[in-house]
Design a protein around this motif. Structure first.
Motif, PDB file in Angstrom:
ATOM      1  N   HIS A  68       0.838  -1.204   0.000  1.00 52.24           N
ATOM      2  CA  HIS A  68       0.000   0.000   0.000  1.00 52.24           C
ATOM      3  C   HIS A  68       0.870   1.250   0.000  1.00 52.24           C
ATOM      4  O   HIS A  68       0.516   2.263  -0.610  1.00 52.24           O
ATOM      5  CB  HIS A  68      -0.915   0.006   1.240  1.00 52.24           C
ATOM      6  CG  HIS A  68      -1.923  -1.104   1.231  1.00 52.24           C
ATOM      7  ND1 HIS A  68      -2.791  -1.289   0.184  1.00 52.24           N
ATOM      8  CD2 HIS A  68      -2.187  -2.080   2.127  1.00 52.24           C
ATOM      9  CE1 HIS A  68      -3.556  -2.339   0.440  1.00 52.24           C
ATOM     10  NE2 HIS A  68      -3.215  -2.839   1.600  1.00 52.24           N
ATOM     11  N   ARG A  84      -6.581   9.895  -4.859  1.00 47.96           N
ATOM     12  CA  ARG A  84      -6.156   8.537  -4.475  1.00 47.96           C
ATOM     13  C   ARG A  84      -5.080   8.573  -3.392  1.00 47.96           C
ATOM     14  O   ARG A  84      -5.080   7.734  -2.491  1.00 47.96           O
ATOM     15  CB  ARG A  84      -5.664   7.758  -5.706  1.00 47.96           C
ATOM     16  CG  ARG A  84      -6.815   7.231  -6.560  1.00 47.96           C
ATOM     17  CD  ARG A  84      -6.347   6.143  -7.507  1.00 47.96           C
ATOM     18  NE  ARG A  84      -5.769   6.700  -8.712  1.00 47.96           N
ATOM     19  CZ  ARG A  84      -6.469   7.008  -9.808  1.00 47.96           C
ATOM     20  NH1 ARG A  84      -7.755   6.832  -9.858  1.00 47.96           N
ATOM     21  NH2 ARG A  84      -5.853   7.511 -10.869  1.00 47.96           N
ATOM     22  N   ALA A 135      -6.824   9.401  -0.182  1.00 42.69           N
ATOM     23  CA  ALA A 135      -7.605   8.247   0.280  1.00 42.69           C
ATOM     24  C   ALA A 135      -6.677   7.223   0.942  1.00 42.69           C
ATOM     25  O   ALA A 135      -7.006   6.630   1.968  1.00 42.69           O
ATOM     26  CB  ALA A 135      -8.343   7.607  -0.889  1.00 42.69           C
ATOM     27  N   ARG A 136      -5.523   7.051   0.352  1.00 42.05           N
ATOM     28  CA  ARG A 136      -4.540   6.110   0.892  1.00 42.05           C
ATOM     29  C   ARG A 136      -4.059   6.562   2.263  1.00 42.05           C
ATOM     30  O   ARG A 136      -3.946   5.759   3.186  1.00 42.05           O
ATOM     31  CB  ARG A 136      -3.376   5.996  -0.115  1.00 42.05           C
ATOM     32  CG  ARG A 136      -2.411   4.871   0.072  1.00 42.05           C
ATOM     33  CD  ARG A 136      -3.000   3.532   0.298  1.00 42.05           C
ATOM     34  NE  ARG A 136      -3.568   2.906  -0.871  1.00 42.05           N
ATOM     35  CZ  ARG A 136      -4.384   1.847  -0.824  1.00 42.05           C
ATOM     36  NH1 ARG A 136      -4.731   1.337   0.328  1.00 42.05           N
ATOM     37  NH2 ARG A 136      -4.853   1.324  -1.924  1.00 42.05           N
ATOM     38  N   ALA A 177      -5.686   8.449   4.388  1.00 48.47           N
ATOM     39  CA  ALA A 177      -6.797   8.259   5.324  1.00 48.47           C
ATOM     40  C   ALA A 177      -6.919   6.779   5.714  1.00 48.47           C
ATOM     41  O   ALA A 177      -7.202   6.442   6.873  1.00 48.47           O
ATOM     42  CB  ALA A 177      -8.108   8.750   4.700  1.00 48.47           C
ATOM     43  N   ASP A 178      -6.683   5.927   4.749  1.00 51.81           N
ATOM     44  CA  ASP A 178      -6.760   4.491   4.979  1.00 51.81           C
ATOM     45  C   ASP A 178      -5.692   4.044   5.984  1.00 51.81           C
ATOM     46  O   ASP A 178      -5.956   3.269   6.904  1.00 51.81           O
ATOM     47  CB  ASP A 178      -6.565   3.785   3.623  1.00 51.81           C
ATOM     48  CG  ASP A 178      -6.856   2.320   3.733  1.00 51.81           C
ATOM     49  OD1 ASP A 178      -6.053   1.522   3.233  1.00 51.81           O
ATOM     50  OD2 ASP A 178      -7.896   1.978   4.331  1.00 51.81           O
ATOM     51  N   GLU A 200      -4.333   5.872   8.250  1.00 51.73           N
ATOM     52  CA  GLU A 200      -4.713   6.411   9.553  1.00 51.73           C
ATOM     53  C   GLU A 200      -5.802   5.554  10.193  1.00 51.73           C
ATOM     54  O   GLU A 200      -5.732   5.242  11.390  1.00 51.73           O
ATOM     55  CB  GLU A 200      -5.234   7.835   9.358  1.00 51.73           C
ATOM     56  CG  GLU A 200      -4.887   8.763  10.485  1.00 51.73           C
ATOM     57  CD  GLU A 200      -5.537  10.126  10.321  1.00 51.73           C
ATOM     58  OE1 GLU A 200      -5.935  10.678  11.363  1.00 51.73           O
ATOM     59  OE2 GLU A 200      -5.658  10.600   9.179  1.00 51.73           O
ATOM     60  N   ALA A 201      -6.756   5.155   9.377  1.00 51.48           N
ATOM     61  CA  ALA A 201      -7.869   4.337   9.891  1.00 51.48           C
ATOM     62  C   ALA A 201      -7.369   2.994  10.423  1.00 51.48           C
ATOM     63  O   ALA A 201      -7.928   2.436  11.360  1.00 51.48           O
ATOM     64  CB  ALA A 201      -8.907   4.117   8.795  1.00 51.48           C
ATOM     65  N   ARG A 202      -6.298   2.498   9.821  1.00 44.70           N
ATOM     66  CA  ARG A 202      -5.737   1.215  10.261  1.00 44.70           C
ATOM     67  C   ARG A 202      -4.677   1.411  11.348  1.00 44.70           C
ATOM     68  O   ARG A 202      -3.961   0.466  11.700  1.00 44.70           O
ATOM     69  CB  ARG A 202      -5.124   0.467   9.077  1.00 44.70           C
ATOM     70  CG  ARG A 202      -6.194  -0.078   8.113  1.00 44.70           C
ATOM     71  CD  ARG A 202      -5.616  -1.031   7.077  1.00 44.70           C
ATOM     72  NE  ARG A 202      -4.941  -0.355   5.997  1.00 44.70           N
ATOM     73  CZ  ARG A 202      -3.657  -0.527   5.711  1.00 44.70           C
ATOM     74  NH1 ARG A 202      -2.907  -1.330   6.430  1.00 44.70           N
ATOM     75  NH2 ARG A 202      -3.109   0.130   4.722  1.00 44.70           N
TER      76      ARG A 202
END
Lengths: 368, 168
Positions: free
Chosen positions: A112, A157, A160-161, A163-164, A166-168
């Motif tokens: 990622h 994109r 979004a990556r 944020a992704d 951070e969410a994980r």
């Protein structure tokens, strides 16, 4: 044979490694070697061939594009791929660059993090296209709008990556991606500002929206990074993760120091090609980077690992910005010279977009 | 040709992944840490030059690295620059950092002493099989040899080693 004894020796032998210092030193030497022996895009002969092809087949219209691209990709892929890399919006091979080369390249992203890096790079490539067209005085409003649309897609994109990540709770990856994106955008913002001063009104108008977008995205990247760094600072007080933060901060210290050394050497090597003003601008960034490293070391000693890491990231970002800024300007200048060589036998171009009017030569006013 | 920056970044990932293993391979073949580091560096620099021209066709970069390593090690043998372990011990060799000193004091010397007793052709396959953890098929690919021939050589090398290891 005493199998046990042998297996013990084997296990122990596999524990021989380079020290972190040795490995970094090796990496630095390799980087230096790669700078000295850079990748050259395509081959001059193949690029010439495709330019001639395009000139003679310019009756082909956009509706022919899908068939042409497929035909070329199937039968001439190696040469096409090479030539397409240099293409700009409006060129015949531009769809190959964006739809074939870049898409295929994306397949090779193995994580990622590398996906985020690649999307950042794609966003940068759109900005480089804008810069090149603007420098030539060929940037039209409709082309700028199309490039901006693509730039937005890549930037979305990347965001979004981030944020992704951070969410994980992968704060390290989030901070890295945000920092990398921020430094790329800042470097290109500087180039666009510099270009604006030397172009005509039409090009300046075409640049306006994309400049605004880059500024908005850069600010968003700063905010994303600051948010992640604040969260990391909170988390770093947890004893369970302190060692992890310490290791990350120490790793970033090495990376920042290496990057600063690399960019300092780069400026020394290319110094003669730059004006005093551009060199000074780059050196200011490097001085700030060096100061950030010192501040980071103080935080490291105080065991404020998240803050230390943030400082080392800042140093890395500033050094990278300095290099990208200088590289972008040098690249534009080189392309202008190559174009001027091609135009030697053509009639003089009319004055447009900051191009000087020398006999058959295009000159850019980039302040280099 | 793909984006230059991508190729550079990708190759640095290759370095990060394989530098330790390639260094270890050179170390156990050349018995000299500094020489092994120089060799490792040369391998990656040469591989870069090959990589930029052939990245589309390189199937197994690990095999390529080991192949280059093998060639360079053989070159070093020919130059007779390899020091004997006895010479190293006499001059009191000093690894770069405490961490590596600990590893080598406990581990590297014992294995190196063992390997020194083997002919280079047997050293080669023992290092590749047991230290580099390459399968016989991979070794065969790297050495451009028949896999059966490699297996036979490995068996013979192990038989030789049998004589040098203490029995329980």
């Amino acid at each position: 044979m005493n199998e046990k004894e042998f297996q013990k020796l084997v296990r122990e032998s596999r524990g021989i490694f380079l020290t972190a210092e040795e490995k970094n030193e090796g990496r630095q030497q390799l980087l230096f070697h790669m700078e000295k022996n850079p990748v050259r895009v395509g081959g001059f002969f193949r690029l010439r061939f495709w330019r001639v092809f395009v000139l003679h087949f310019n009756f082909l219209t956009p509706k022919h594009m899908p068939v042409i691209v497929l035909f070329i990709a199937v039968f001439f892929s190696a040469g096409v791929s090479a030539a397409a890399e240099a293409s700009l919006p409006g060129d015949l091979l531009y769809p190959v660059k964006v739809k074939v080369n870049e898409e295929v390249r994306g397949w090779f992203a193995v994580s990622h993090e590398s996906e985020a890096k690649w999307e950042t790079r794609r966003a940068e490539r759109r900005l480089e296209e804008v810069e090149e067209l603007a420098a030539k005085g060929e940037l039209k409003a409709d082309v700028a709008a199309r490039i901006e649309e693509n730039f937005k897609a890549h930037a979305d994109r990347v965001e979004a990556r981030i944020a992704d990540f951070e969410a994980r709770d992968d704060l390290g990856a989030a901070a890295d991606a945000a920092s990398h994106f921020e430094s790329s955008l800042n470097a290109h913002e500087d180039v666009l500002v510099r270009l604006r001063g030397g172009v005509n009104a039409e090009v300046r108008s075409a640049l306006k929206d994309i400049e605004k977008d880059v500024d908005v995205r850069a600010n968003a990247a700063v905010e994303a990074r600051a948010k992640v760094e604040a969260k990391a600072a909170e988390d770093s007080h947890d004893a369970r993760v302190k060692a992890e933060f310490q290791a990350a901060a120490e790793g970033k210290f090495t990376a920042a120091t290496n990057k600063l050394d690399e960019v300092t050497r780069f400026l020394e090597e290319r110094g003669d090609e730059l004006s005093a003003k551009v060199k000074a601008e780059a050196e200011v960034k490097l001085k700030l980077a060096a100061d950030a490293i010192l501040a980071g070391r103080a935080k490291l000693e105080a065991e404020a690992y998240a803050e230390a890491r943030a400082k080392f990231d800042e140093a890395h970002r500033l050094a990278m910005e300095a290099k990208k800024f200088v590289q972008a300007l040098l690249e534009l200048e080189l392309k202008a010279e190559a174009e001027a060589d091609d135009n030697d036998n053509r009639p003089e171009n009319s004055q447009a977009g900051g191009q000087g009017k020398a006999k058959g030569k295009l000159e850019l006013n980039l302040g280099l | 040709m793909m984006d230059p920056e991508f190729l550079q970044e990708r190759f640095l990932q290759v370095y990060n992944l394989h530098a330790d293993a390639i260094f270890r391979h050179c170390y156990f073949r050349l018995h000299d840490r500094e020489l092994a580091r120089d060799c490792m560096q040369e391998i990656f620099m040469r591989t870069w030059q090959y990589y930029v021209r052939n990245y589309e066709t390189i199937g197994n970069i690990r095999a390529l690295l080991y192949r280059l390593a093998n060639n360079l090690v053989i070159d070093e043998f020919r130059k007779k620059k390899t020091l004997s372990l006895e010479n190293e011990l006499e001059k009191g060799y000093q690894p770069a950092a405490e961490e590596s000193r600990i590893h080598e004091r406990i581990d590297g010397k014992a294995m190196m002493q063992l390997l020194k007793k083997l002919e280079p052709a047997y050293q080669e396959v023992i290092v590749m099989r047991y230290i580099d953890d390459l399968a016989p098929k991979e070794i065969a690919e790297i050495l451009h040899q028949d896999p059966n021939a490699v297996s036979v050589r490995l068996t013979r090398a192990l038989q030789k080693l049998r004589n040098f290891l203490p029995h329980e």
